[in-house]
Structure formats: C-alpha cells, structure tokens
Scaffold this motif. Structure first.
Motif, PDB file in Angstrom:
ATOM      1  N   ASP A 141      -1.138  -6.608  -4.039  1.00 26.69           N
ATOM      2  CA  ASP A 141      -0.739  -7.643  -3.079  1.00 26.69           C
ATOM      3  C   ASP A 141      -1.822  -7.872  -2.033  1.00 26.69           C
ATOM      4  N   ARG A 144      -1.804  -9.906   1.544  1.00 24.96           N
ATOM      5  CA  ARG A 144      -0.456  -9.996   2.104  1.00 24.96           C
ATOM      6  C   ARG A 144      -0.262  -8.870   3.116  1.00 24.96           C
ATOM      7  N   HIS A 147       3.181  -5.201   1.491  1.00 29.13           N
ATOM      8  CA  HIS A 147       3.340  -5.129   0.041  1.00 29.13           C
ATOM      9  C   HIS A 147       4.799  -5.326  -0.336  1.00 29.13           C
ATOM     10  N   ARG A 148       5.034  -5.899  -1.509  1.00 24.81           N
ATOM     11  CA  ARG A 148       6.423  -6.158  -1.924  1.00 24.81           C
ATOM     12  C   ARG A 148       7.240  -4.872  -2.060  1.00 24.81           C
ATOM     13  N   LEU A 149       6.577  -3.736  -2.287  1.00 31.76           N
ATOM     14  CA  LEU A 149       7.265  -2.451  -2.377  1.00 31.76           C
ATOM     15  C   LEU A 149       7.101  -1.631  -1.096  1.00 31.76           C
ATOM     16  N   ARG A 246       9.421   1.033  -9.350  1.00 37.76           N
ATOM     17  CA  ARG A 246       9.129   1.063  -7.916  1.00 37.76           C
ATOM     18  C   ARG A 246       7.775   1.723  -7.644  1.00 37.76           C
ATOM     19  N   LEU A 251       4.267  -2.636 -11.787  1.00 37.52           N
ATOM     20  CA  LEU A 251       3.913  -4.044 -11.570  1.00 37.52           C
ATOM     21  C   LEU A 251       2.884  -4.552 -12.575  1.00 37.52           C
ATOM     22  N   THR A 254       3.602  -7.828 -14.879  1.00 33.60           N
ATOM     23  CA  THR A 254       3.629  -9.174 -14.304  1.00 33.60           C
ATOM     24  C   THR A 254       2.272  -9.609 -13.767  1.00 33.60           C
ATOM     25  N   ALA A 314       9.961  -1.987   6.049  1.00 35.75           N
ATOM     26  CA  ALA A 314       8.869  -2.955   6.109  1.00 35.75           C
ATOM     27  C   ALA A 314       8.894  -3.727   7.425  1.00 35.75           C
ATOM     28  N   GLN A 415      -0.847   0.238   5.460  1.00 39.62           N
ATOM     29  CA  GLN A 415       0.595   0.519   5.474  1.00 39.62           C
ATOM     30  C   GLN A 415       0.887   1.999   5.256  1.00 39.62           C
TER      31      GLN A 415
END
Length: 466
Positions: A141, A144, A147-149, A246, A251, A254, A314, A415
């Motif tokens: 990611d 961004r 992160h989406r997770l 997770r 990932l 995709t 998050a 993060q």
C-alpha cells in the motif's frame, strides 16, 4: 581519476585528492563496510562506534565542500569513480530524478542481493523493476498513510511490545531483546500467524544477510550459501502456499504480476527492512526517555488517541502525528541507510559540468540530515520539523528515500515502529542507559546499541482507600 565533462571542455567536475580519498575511505567507507552493509556485525560495530566515524566522515565532507564548491566531487568509490553529492540541490536532482537515469541496481546491491534474493526489487532495473515495483506498491500500500491491514498489524505490534514490559524491563531491555520481538512481529505481519514462532526462518535469513556483507567476495562459500537460501525459501513456501489472509502474503493474489514479478523473491527484502524498524524503535525510545518534554507530549497524545479511537487501531494511529514525527526524526538523526547509491544510465548535467552515463553517484544521506551549516535542527531532537512540513519539504532529509526509488514500505515501516513505541507510552515511565543523549546538548553522530538499556516501569497507582 577523471570524469569527462562538457563536450567543449569549459567545465570540469572537481576531483578529490589522494589524501581526501584516503581519509574518506578510512573515515567513511571502511567503517560503514565493517559495521555491515546488509546486517550489523555486532563486535565490529561496537569497535567502530568507539572511533565515532560519523563525526569524522561528516567533518571531512564539510571540508571538501568548502574546498571544491557546491558541485559533486569525483571520489574513489568501492566500484570505481563516484560522484559524491555534497549539495542539497544536487541531492534533490538525484532523488527526484527518474530511476531510468539514476538507477538503483548498483554493483553493491546486485552483488549483495545475489546471495539473499537476486530477484529483489532493489536489485532490478527497466522492465523487471517496473513489474516488481507495481507488485510491491500494491501489497505494501505504498503512498497510502494507513495500510489496509493496519488495524491487525497495530494490534500485533502492541502485543509484541507488551510482551517485553514485564519485570525484566525495569532492569533494562537490550537492543537484542527488542530485535527479537520486532522480528516476531514481522513474521506475523508478513507471513501470517503460523510463522510467529519460526525463529529458524529468521536465523537463515540472518545468515544470508551476514554473507551478503561480503558482496560476493567469499566465493568458496557459494555452495553453502545456496543451501542456506534453499532452506529459507522452503520454509517461506509453507506460508505462501496457505497464505494467512491477514498477512502481506495473503494479499499476493490481488496484486498485479507478470512473468518477471517473482512475488516470492520480494519477501526477503521486507524482512531486511525490519532492521530499519528495529533501529528506529530503539532510537525513538532512547530519545523519548532522555527528553522529558517530548515524552510527556507523546504519552499524552497516545492516551488521547486511545480514549478517542481505541488502543492499537488504525484511527488511533492517525491521531498520533506527534509520535509519528518522533519516529521520523529518530530515523533522521541516525538513518537506517546512511548512504544512497545510484548509477547513471545516461549523461547527467551538474550546472555547467556533464558526467557520462555509467557513473556511480553517492548521496550521503547521514551528512545532509546532520549538516549544521544548512539546517538549524541538525543535532537536536526536532519532531516539530516534521509536523510543520520543514523536514518533508527538504529533499536532502530522506531517512527512507525519496522519489521513484523511495521504499515501497515507507508508510508501513512508520506504522509498525509507531505502534511498537506507543505501547511503551501506555501507563509507564521510560529510562535509558548506555548512550549519552541530552536535550540541551548536540546529539552524537553515532548511536551505539551495544551497551544500550531501555528501562520501563509501570506507573505506581496508589491503593484505593477503604
């Protein structure tokens, strides 16, 4: 040793003298090599730290800039003539330039990663790099802020940090103890929960990174190295085959890929980046422990974020801009990658001079971020410079790289490091021993973790009255 310049010969790039090359080799290149390019050599790093090479090397670069002027200086690098970039504008030219011209796959990186992961993004160029960059950016990611997770990863970071905060923390935690938990955090986040206790995977990777420090010079160990890499890849394959949804490996399906992507070949570099997380965590904790006002503000911010959004979330991470700035400035003061190497694939212009393609370029990031002649916060803990945008606008301040070659995992590193540090600020006091850090004195150029101890003591709550 010369580098051709403009076709009319009207301008020439300055060339370092023999004495300057010798002092630069002894005071800058050699200490960095001895410490370990890909993985720290603890004993040698401890000896090198006593000589304070950071101070000596940066002082020499200031002297060279005064003597030769703003333009890059041609020096003798590890793989031939190299342009040493001593001006902030020139640093921006390199970092903001296209990777097709300022390529990242230098001899040092290709030689080192041939041992660990020859298909890694950082050792790629052209079409291969484009394909691998797209894959890395998608999984990590890149760009961004969250992160989406992130929610799951921040919980893991908190759990691994909290596991350190028992009675032994009051006596002081070593950098090695923190590293073990950071590595466990990485295995859980990158490979999934099934890899949490797979210390053998980390040991094998560490062995490969230690061999990578030799840049392929120990050819007699090639067979052993191949066997070690094969064992590591076999262990890694277990987690890729049945990927935890997770985790980063979950990932993969995709993310964009092609025949040159080599998804399994990108993982080792992510684990190598855990070294940056570990170093930044330790440095941030030491700075906060020795700077009471910064510690108080960061702890108050964590408490407010927890109340407003819940701990280890998050949204809570996004509500901690000051702590994030503390982490970024710790990385500025002692960058995980002190030098940024490039090789040019075409002619490059440096004001009135021209250097041919095939020239090595070295941006000494540690020098630019501690250049007291240019920035007034060079030698102090200054997270406020990230909050007001001063550091972000300065391309020469690049603890995690800039431009097209910027690390795809920059935001994820921030993060994980912030989440790990935040756990130490929840309900406890910090102390530090083994390093000399003072809020009213210039901070040292080198950060030696061999004697470092991070102390933690939970707040003593008075007993309730009957």
């Amino acid at each position: 040793m010369t580098v051709p310049t403009d076709t009319d010969g009207t301008a020439a790039l300055p060339v370092a003298s023999r004495g300057e090359n010798f002092r630069l080799t002894v005071g800058y290149f050699l200490p960095n090599y001895l410490r370990g390019i890909f993985r720290s050599r603890p004993r040698l790093a401890r000896l090198v730290a006593r000589l304070d090479p950071g101070r000596r090397g940066l002082r020499l670069m200031r002297v060279m800039r005064r003597r030769h002027g703003r333009g890059p200086v041609v020096v003798r690098g590890t793989s031939g003539p190299t342009l040493l970039v001593l001006d902030a504008e020139d640093a921006r030219q390199v970092l903001a330039g296209p990777v097709e011209v300022y390529a990242v796959d230098t001899w040092e990186k290709v030689s080192g990663f041939a041992t660990v992961q020859p298909e890694a993004l950082i050792a790629s160029h052209g079409r291969q790099r484009t394909a691998r960059r797209a894959f890395n950016d998608a999984v990590l990611d890149a760009g961004r802020p969250v992160h989406r997770l992130a929610g799951h990863f921040l919980r893991i970071a908190g759990e691994e940090a909290r596991a350190l905060l028992g009675p032994r923390a009051e006596a002081g935690l070593s950098a090695g103890q923190v590293r073990d938990r950071v590595e466990r955090m990485g295995r859980r986040c990158f490979l999934g929960e099934a890899a949490a206790d797979d210390e053998e995977f980390s040991r094998l990777l560490g062995e490969l990174l230690a061999e990578a420090n030799w840049l392929g010079a120990r050819r007699w160990r090639a067979g052993r190295t191949r066997r070690t890499r094969r064992k590591m890849m076999q262990r890694q394959a277990r987690y890729l085959c049945d990927a935890d949804p997770r985790s980063l490996t979950g990932l993969f399906r995709t993310a964009p890929r092609g025949p040159e992507t080599a998804p399994e070949g990108q993982v080792a570099h992510w684990f190598m980046a855990l070294g940056s997380v570990h170093a930044t965590v330790v440095q941030t904790l030491a700075l906060l422990a020795s700077h009471p006002q910064h510690h108080e503000r960061a702890a108050a911010e964590v408490a407010a974020a927890d109340r407003g959004h819940g701990a280890r979330t998050a949204a809570g991470f996004e509500a901690m801009p000051y702590l994030q700035a503390c982490v970024q400035d710790a990385a500025r003061l002692w960058p995980p990658v002190p030098s940024l190497l490039r090789r040019t694939t075409a002619e490059t212009r440096w004001r009135t001079a021209v250097a041919p393609g095939g020239t090595n370029v070295l941006v000494p990031a540690a020098f630019h971020m501690r250049d007291g002649e240019r920035i007034d916060y060079a030698h102090r803990f200054a997270p406020e410079k990230w909050l007001d945008g001063t550091a972000e606008r300065d391309w020469a301040v690049s603890p995690f790289g800039r431009g097209e070659a910027r690390c795809s995992g920059t935001e994820l590193v921030l993060q994980l490091a912030t989440g790990f540090v935040a756990e130490f600020l929840r309900g406890g006091e910090l102390a530090v021993a083994g390093v000399r850090l003072h809020p009213r004195r210039p901070l040292p150029y080198s950060f030696d973790t061999s004697r470092l101890r991070i102390g933690y003591r939970p707040f003593r709550t008075p007993p309730e009255r009957p």
